[in-house]
Scaffold this motif. Sequence first.
Motif, mmCIF file in Angstrom:
data_model
loop_
_atom_site.group_PDB
_atom_site.id
_atom_site.type_symbol
_atom_site.label_atom_id
_atom_site.label_comp_id
_atom_site.label_asym_id
_atom_site.label_seq_id
_atom_site.Cartn_x
_atom_site.Cartn_y
_atom_site.Cartn_z
ATOM 1 N N GLY A 1 0.669 -1.163 -0.132
ATOM 2 C CA GLY A 1 0.140 -0.673 0.245
ATOM 3 C C GLY A 1 0.854 1.198 0.139
ATOM 4 O O GLY A 1 2.162 1.250 -0.815
ATOM 5 N N VAL A 2 0.344 2.266 0.586
ATOM 6 C CA VAL A 2 1.270 3.104 0.418
ATOM 7 C C VAL A 2 0.966 4.133 2.146
ATOM 8 O O VAL A 2 0.020 3.517 2.796
ATOM 9 C CB VAL A 2 0.262 4.703 -0.104
ATOM 10 C CG1 VAL A 2 0.189 4.291 -1.067
ATOM 11 C CG2 VAL A 2 -1.182 4.907 0.380
ATOM 12 N N GLY A 3 2.045 5.040 2.274
ATOM 13 C CA GLY A 3 1.747 5.875 3.817
ATOM 14 C C GLY A 3 1.419 6.927 3.666
ATOM 15 O O GLY A 3 0.758 7.323 2.799
ATOM 16 N N PRO A 4 1.462 8.003 5.010
ATOM 17 C CA PRO A 4 0.754 9.045 4.788
ATOM 18 C C PRO A 4 1.600 9.705 3.164
ATOM 19 O O PRO A 4 2.223 9.539 3.003
ATOM 20 C CB PRO A 4 1.394 9.449 5.703
ATOM 21 C CG PRO A 4 1.415 8.385 7.089
ATOM 22 C CD PRO A 4 2.479 7.404 5.966
ATOM 23 N N PRO B 1 4.260 15.030 -3.437
ATOM 24 C CA PRO B 1 4.770 16.410 -2.764
ATOM 25 C C PRO B 1 3.258 17.591 -2.785
ATOM 26 O O PRO B 1 3.930 18.854 -3.222
ATOM 27 C CB PRO B 1 5.635 16.873 -4.013
ATOM 28 C CG PRO B 1 5.437 15.775 -5.256
ATOM 29 C CD PRO B 1 4.538 15.078 -4.295
ATOM 30 N N THR B 2 2.775 16.965 -2.804
ATOM 31 C CA THR B 2 1.727 18.019 -3.472
ATOM 32 C C THR B 2 -0.115 18.450 -2.160
ATOM 33 O O THR B 2 0.056 17.435 -1.958
ATOM 34 C CB THR B 2 0.887 18.098 -4.877
ATOM 35 O OG1 THR B 2 -0.219 16.601 -4.963
ATOM 36 C CG2 THR B 2 1.174 17.644 -6.442
ATOM 37 N N PRO B 3 -0.640 19.148 -2.219
ATOM 38 C CA PRO B 3 -1.517 19.442 -1.037
ATOM 39 C C PRO B 3 -2.712 18.144 -0.808
ATOM 40 O O PRO B 3 -2.715 17.782 -2.426
ATOM 41 C CB PRO B 3 -2.257 20.269 -1.065
ATOM 42 C CG PRO B 3 -1.119 21.876 -1.881
ATOM 43 C CD PRO B 3 -0.395 20.326 -2.605
ATOM 44 N N ILE C 1 -6.057 9.305 4.999
ATOM 45 C CA ILE C 1 -4.885 10.899 4.768
ATOM 46 C C ILE C 1 -3.133 10.354 5.655
ATOM 47 O O ILE C 1 -2.628 10.738 5.027
ATOM 48 C CB ILE C 1 -5.191 11.539 4.493
ATOM 49 C CG1 ILE C 1 -6.407 11.490 3.243
ATOM 50 C CG2 ILE C 1 -3.815 13.298 3.923
ATOM 51 C CD1 ILE C 1 -5.487 11.457 1.356
ATOM 52 N N ALA C 2 -3.628 10.547 6.744
ATOM 53 C CA ALA C 2 -2.998 10.677 7.891
ATOM 54 C C ALA C 2 -1.744 9.236 8.124
ATOM 55 O O ALA C 2 -0.821 9.523 8.204
ATOM 56 C CB ALA C 2 -3.046 11.730 8.957
ATOM 57 N N ALA C 3 -2.816 8.604 7.784
ATOM 58 C CA ALA C 3 -1.642 7.228 8.700
ATOM 59 C C ALA C 3 -0.810 6.189 7.524
ATOM 60 O O ALA C 3 -0.567 5.967 7.493
ATOM 61 C CB ALA C 3 -3.031 6.557 9.317
#
Length: 240
Positions: free
Chosen positions: A37-40, A46-48, A60-62
Amino acid sequence: MTEEVREPEPVEPDPVAPGHEEPGPTEWQSRSAPPVGVGPWVEEHPTPVPDDPRFDPELIAAGDTRNVVDAYRYWTREAIVADIDARRHPFHVAIENFAHDANIGTVVRTANAFAAAAVHIVGRRRWNRRGAMVTDRYQHLEHHDSVADLISWARAHDLAVVAVDNTPGSVPLETADLPRECVLLFGQEGPGVSADAQERADLTVSIAQFGSTRSINAGVAAGIAMHAWIRQHADLGTAW
């Protein structure tokens, strides 16, 4: 007919019972498994964060290591279900569960992979969720107390009932024209599709076998039959 599973069968709680929600982002994985998967979001992009209501602030945070395709990373469960609902296929899957079948989890996971309209569990309500790998949270599930109840539901929704079992008089799945709108009905390990279900079904199909065993695992048979429907009716341009 389908072969009996010999290994001990764990008893899992009713999937619709309260208090048995999906594990956290990493809980479904083995502790020894490499991270997936993916991290935070801040570590991956690099974008908001886009102003997208489908995104889950906690993920999004975790980070998001759920068992979902990359296109659904950071999405809420509700958003994922809604997206699949918009393109689900018009076939349903039903499996008899009169003796607590151990293969239902596998059937649910495969039905989710092929975007089946719903999985119908006939008989006992409780089933082993382990094989579903949490996909039951994204797959519609229905319960029917008896085969008669399932058949009545199918008739009310104009769905043909297709039993899958190697019995005399069955049509080879490899040459059968599966109805586009249908219920693919599977039996339990051991007895296979019940006599009542075979009698009420509109069509019975069998899977060609060439070895020594008289049957194949019910979960495997379900996957083969679902894929046969996909090959005949699905728009492959919409697959991931």
